[in-house]
Design a protein around this motif. Structure first.
Motif, PDB file in Angstrom:
ATOM      1  N   VAL A  47       0.841  -1.204   0.000  1.00  0.00           N
ATOM      2  CA  VAL A  47       0.000   0.000   0.000  1.00  0.00           C
ATOM      3  C   VAL A  47       0.873   1.249   0.000  1.00  0.00           C
ATOM      4  N   ILE A  48       0.445   2.239  -0.755  1.00  0.00           N
ATOM      5  CA  ILE A  48       1.139   3.523  -0.763  1.00  0.00           C
ATOM      6  C   ILE A  48       0.111   4.630  -0.986  1.00  0.00           C
ATOM      7  N   GLY A  49       0.376   5.793  -0.422  1.00  0.00           N
ATOM      8  CA  GLY A  49      -0.465   6.958  -0.642  1.00  0.00           C
ATOM      9  C   GLY A  49       0.110   7.805  -1.762  1.00  0.00           C
ATOM     10  N   VAL A  50      -0.731   8.216  -2.678  1.00  0.00           N
ATOM     11  CA  VAL A  50      -0.283   9.020  -3.823  1.00  0.00           C
ATOM     12  C   VAL A  50      -1.217  10.222  -3.988  1.00  0.00           C
ATOM     13  N   ASN A  51      -0.654  11.410  -3.927  1.00  0.00           N
ATOM     14  CA  ASN A  51      -1.439  12.634  -4.110  1.00  0.00           C
ATOM     15  C   ASN A  51      -0.906  13.441  -5.279  1.00  0.00           C
ATOM     16  N   GLN A  52      -1.708  14.379  -5.726  1.00  0.00           N
ATOM     17  CA  GLN A  52      -1.296  15.258  -6.821  1.00  0.00           C
ATOM     18  C   GLN A  52       0.063  15.893  -6.508  1.00  0.00           C
ATOM     19  N   LYS A  53       0.231  16.355  -5.273  1.00  0.00           N
ATOM     20  CA  LYS A  53       1.496  16.933  -4.824  1.00  0.00           C
ATOM     21  C   LYS A  53       1.878  16.347  -3.473  1.00  0.00           C
ATOM     22  N   SER A  54       3.110  16.530  -3.073  1.00  0.00           N
ATOM     23  CA  SER A  54       3.563  16.068  -1.762  1.00  0.00           C
ATOM     24  C   SER A  54       2.776  16.778  -0.665  1.00  0.00           C
ATOM     25  N   LEU A  55       2.700  16.149   0.506  1.00  0.00           N
ATOM     26  CA  LEU A  55       1.991  16.753   1.627  1.00  0.00           C
ATOM     27  C   LEU A  55       2.636  18.074   2.028  1.00  0.00           C
ATOM     28  N   LEU A  56       1.787  19.023   2.395  1.00  0.00           N
ATOM     29  CA  LEU A  56       2.315  20.266   2.947  1.00  0.00           C
ATOM     30  C   LEU A  56       3.021  19.978   4.266  1.00  0.00           C
ATOM     31  N   GLN A  57       3.973  20.828   4.597  1.00  0.00           N
ATOM     32  CA  GLN A  57       4.777  20.640   5.799  1.00  0.00           C
ATOM     33  C   GLN A  57       3.918  20.494   7.047  1.00  0.00           C
ATOM     34  N   ARG A  58       2.810  21.226   7.107  1.00  0.00           N
ATOM     35  CA  ARG A  58       1.973  21.228   8.312  1.00  0.00           C
ATOM     36  C   ARG A  58       1.317  19.875   8.573  1.00  0.00           C
ATOM     37  N   TYR A  59       1.286  18.984   7.555  1.00  0.00           N
ATOM     38  CA  TYR A  59       0.670  17.670   7.728  1.00  0.00           C
ATOM     39  C   TYR A  59       1.699  16.548   7.904  1.00  0.00           C
ATOM     40  N   HIS A  60       2.970  16.870   7.842  1.00  0.00           N
ATOM     41  CA  HIS A  60       4.000  15.826   7.886  1.00  0.00           C
ATOM     42  C   HIS A  60       3.939  15.005   9.168  1.00  0.00           C
ATOM     43  N   TYR A  61       3.582  15.625  10.272  1.00  0.00           N
ATOM     44  CA  TYR A  61       3.571  14.894  11.548  1.00  0.00           C
ATOM     45  C   TYR A  61       2.519  13.785  11.552  1.00  0.00           C
ATOM     46  N   LEU A  62       1.498  13.915  10.718  1.00  0.00           N
ATOM     47  CA  LEU A  62       0.474  12.866  10.620  1.00  0.00           C
ATOM     48  C   LEU A  62       0.989  11.649   9.861  1.00  0.00           C
ATOM     49  N   ASP A  63       1.993  11.854   9.043  1.00  0.00           N
ATOM     50  CA  ASP A  63       2.536  10.786   8.195  1.00  0.00           C
ATOM     51  C   ASP A  63       3.952  10.438   8.624  1.00  0.00           C
ATOM     52  N   ALA A  64       4.081   9.953   9.849  1.00  0.00           N
ATOM     53  CA  ALA A  64       5.403   9.665  10.414  1.00  0.00           C
ATOM     54  C   ALA A  64       6.142   8.580   9.638  1.00  0.00           C
ATOM     55  N   SER A  65       5.395   7.713   8.949  1.00  0.00           N
ATOM     56  CA  SER A  65       6.011   6.617   8.184  1.00  0.00           C
ATOM     57  C   SER A  65       6.278   6.992   6.735  1.00  0.00           C
ATOM     58  N   ASN A  66       6.012   8.238   6.375  1.00  0.00           N
ATOM     59  CA  ASN A  66       6.254   8.733   5.010  1.00  0.00           C
ATOM     60  C   ASN A  66       5.573   7.854   3.956  1.00  0.00           C
ATOM     61  N   LEU A  67       4.284   7.625   4.161  1.00  0.00           N
ATOM     62  CA  LEU A  67       3.524   6.754   3.261  1.00  0.00           C
ATOM     63  C   LEU A  67       2.989   7.488   2.041  1.00  0.00           C
ATOM     64  N   VAL A  68       2.853   8.803   2.144  1.00  0.00           N
ATOM     65  CA  VAL A  68       2.228   9.575   1.063  1.00  0.00           C
ATOM     66  C   VAL A  68       3.295  10.276   0.226  1.00  0.00           C
ATOM     67  N   ILE A  69       3.238  10.035  -1.081  1.00  0.00           N
ATOM     68  CA  ILE A  69       4.203  10.639  -2.000  1.00  0.00           C
ATOM     69  C   ILE A  69       3.448  11.364  -3.116  1.00  0.00           C
ATOM     70  N   SER A  70       4.178  12.147  -3.884  1.00  0.00           N
ATOM     71  CA  SER A  70       3.554  12.862  -5.001  1.00  0.00           C
ATOM     72  C   SER A  70       3.351  11.920  -6.175  1.00  0.00           C
ATOM     73  N   ALA A  71       2.456  12.316  -7.074  1.00  0.00           N
ATOM     74  CA  ALA A  71       2.197  11.514  -8.265  1.00  0.00           C
ATOM     75  C   ALA A  71       3.449  11.374  -9.117  1.00  0.00           C
ATOM     76  N   LYS A  72       4.244  12.438  -9.184  1.00  0.00           N
ATOM     77  CA  LYS A  72       5.480  12.370  -9.975  1.00  0.00           C
ATOM     78  C   LYS A  72       6.464  11.374  -9.384  1.00  0.00           C
ATOM     79  N   GLU A  73       6.573  11.362  -8.056  1.00  0.00           N
ATOM     80  CA  GLU A  73       7.469  10.404  -7.402  1.00  0.00           C
ATOM     81  C   GLU A  73       6.969   8.972  -7.607  1.00  0.00           C
ATOM     82  N   PHE A  74       5.658   8.792  -7.567  1.00  0.00           N
ATOM     83  CA  PHE A  74       5.100   7.462  -7.801  1.00  0.00           C
ATOM     84  C   PHE A  74       5.406   6.996  -9.221  1.00  0.00           C
ATOM     85  N   GLN A  75       5.235   7.865 -10.183  1.00  0.00           N
ATOM     86  CA  GLN A  75       5.522   7.516 -11.577  1.00  0.00           C
ATOM     87  C   GLN A  75       6.984   7.113 -11.754  1.00  0.00           C
TER      88      GLN A  75
END
Length: 329
Positions: free
Chosen positions: A47-75
């Motif tokens: 499983v991986i999280g993929v968003n249009q863009k990387s998470l904003l800095q203010r939300y990084h603490y919610l994703d301590a495992s760095n599961l969410v990446i940008s669509a470009k990084e996923f590609q």
């Protein structure tokens, strides 16, 4: 088939899963996304999280495992990966995940929306939509319970935060006893409400308070006081050195006004765009329907739309439309 059965069936037949949410994501979409990624990984899924863009800095603490990446990084790193299931949280419209994200996951064999916003009955018939939930994070909490996955602090905090923000600190009528029972599970898993609140809303510098004071001092209402609005200009954000992301809660200060039924905030965006945020205080005023009429969307008590143009150019006509909808004339 119930939505819980639909969810269980979709998960059981999928090995490789991508979880995404809408563009300009809020804490509810992100919280549901991160919690699902963590829970599904505990079941042995890829499983991986993929968003249009990387998470904003203010939300990084919610994703301590760095599961969410940008669509470009996923590609770049997983572009050839076979995806069995794409889960979309907090929206039921695929175009809302953004063009880059849509392109990145175009090869997914199956798509499942998990959402609490209204949608056509045809979409609700085959996806996991429950408009009675206060937030998508509440619904995801139920699905994680269904999977038999234990709530850890890492899973519980994003979900608690999603509900906290999407209900304006539990003040909307969509909050039910079941919402608080789910919140109790998050607290029993280690979430401390005061800490969760401070983490998402943060402590503020004096300039933040000065900007808020300036904006609230310019609050305007219609004649009856049933509608109030504020405006946030880019030049003021620069002058007071305040991030636009830290202005989301400004509109909530209008909800304490006498006779208020509809609160509005007009905020300038880059590239000559205008974001209109709406908050309804009564069940008879559907902020989501109003936003949809302006080209946006949302749910009954909280919604938004983005228009092309400046505040000064669009404000008069938009206010007229909103008041006509408020009066249903």
């Amino acid at each position: 088939m119930s939505i819980k059965e639909r969810f269980r069936q979709a998960i059981s037949s999928a090995k490789n899963i991508v979880v995404t949410t809408h563009i300009y994501p809020d804490a509810d979409g992100i919280g549901a996304q991160i919690a699902l990624c963590l829970a599904l990984r505990k079941l042995g899924k890829w499983v991986i999280g993929v968003n249009q863009k990387s998470l904003l800095q203010r939300y990084h603490y919610l994703d301590a495992s760095n599961l969410v990446i940008s669509a470009k990084e996923f590609q770049k790193n997983h572009g050839k990966k076979d995806i069995d299931l794409l889960i979309v949280t907090d929206t039921n419209y695929i175009a809302r995940i953004g063009p880059e994200a849509e392109k990145a996951v175009a090869r997914a064999r199956n798509v499942l929306f998990i959402d609490h916003h209204p949608c056509p009955k045809e979409i609700a018939a085959i996806h996991c939509i429950d408009t009675t939930k206060a937030a998508t994070s509440e619904l995801v909490g139920e699905f994680i319970t269904l999977l038999g996955v234990e709530f850890t602090p890492q899973i519980a905090l994003p979900l608690y935060t999603g509900i906290l923000v999407d209900t304006s600190s539990f003040r909307y009528p969509t909050v039910t006893g079941d919402t608080h029972l789910m919140v109790a599970k998050f607290m029993n898993a280690g979430v401390t409400p005061s800490d969760a609140y401070n983490l998402i809303y943060g402590t503020k510098k004096p300039d933040h308070i000065r900007l808020l004071g300036k904006i609230l001092a310019q609050t305007k209402t219609n004649k009856s006081g049933s509608m109030a609005w504020i405006s946030v200009y880019e030049k003021d954000l620069k002058e007071y050195k305040v991030d636009a992301e830290d202005t989301h809660a400004f509109i909530n200060h209008l909800l304490v006004l006498d006779n208020i039924q509809l609160a509005c905030m007009f905020r300038e965006l880059p590239q000559n765009q205008l974001k209109i945020s709406l908050r309804s205080t009564v069940d008879t005023i559907d902020a989501g329907a109003m936003a949809q009429a302006l080209g946006g969307g949302g749910h009954n008590h909280s919604a938004a739309a983005i228009l092309e143009g400046s505040i000064d150019d669009l404000l008069p006509a938009t206010l007229e439309k909103l008041e006509r909808m408020l009066l249903k004339k």
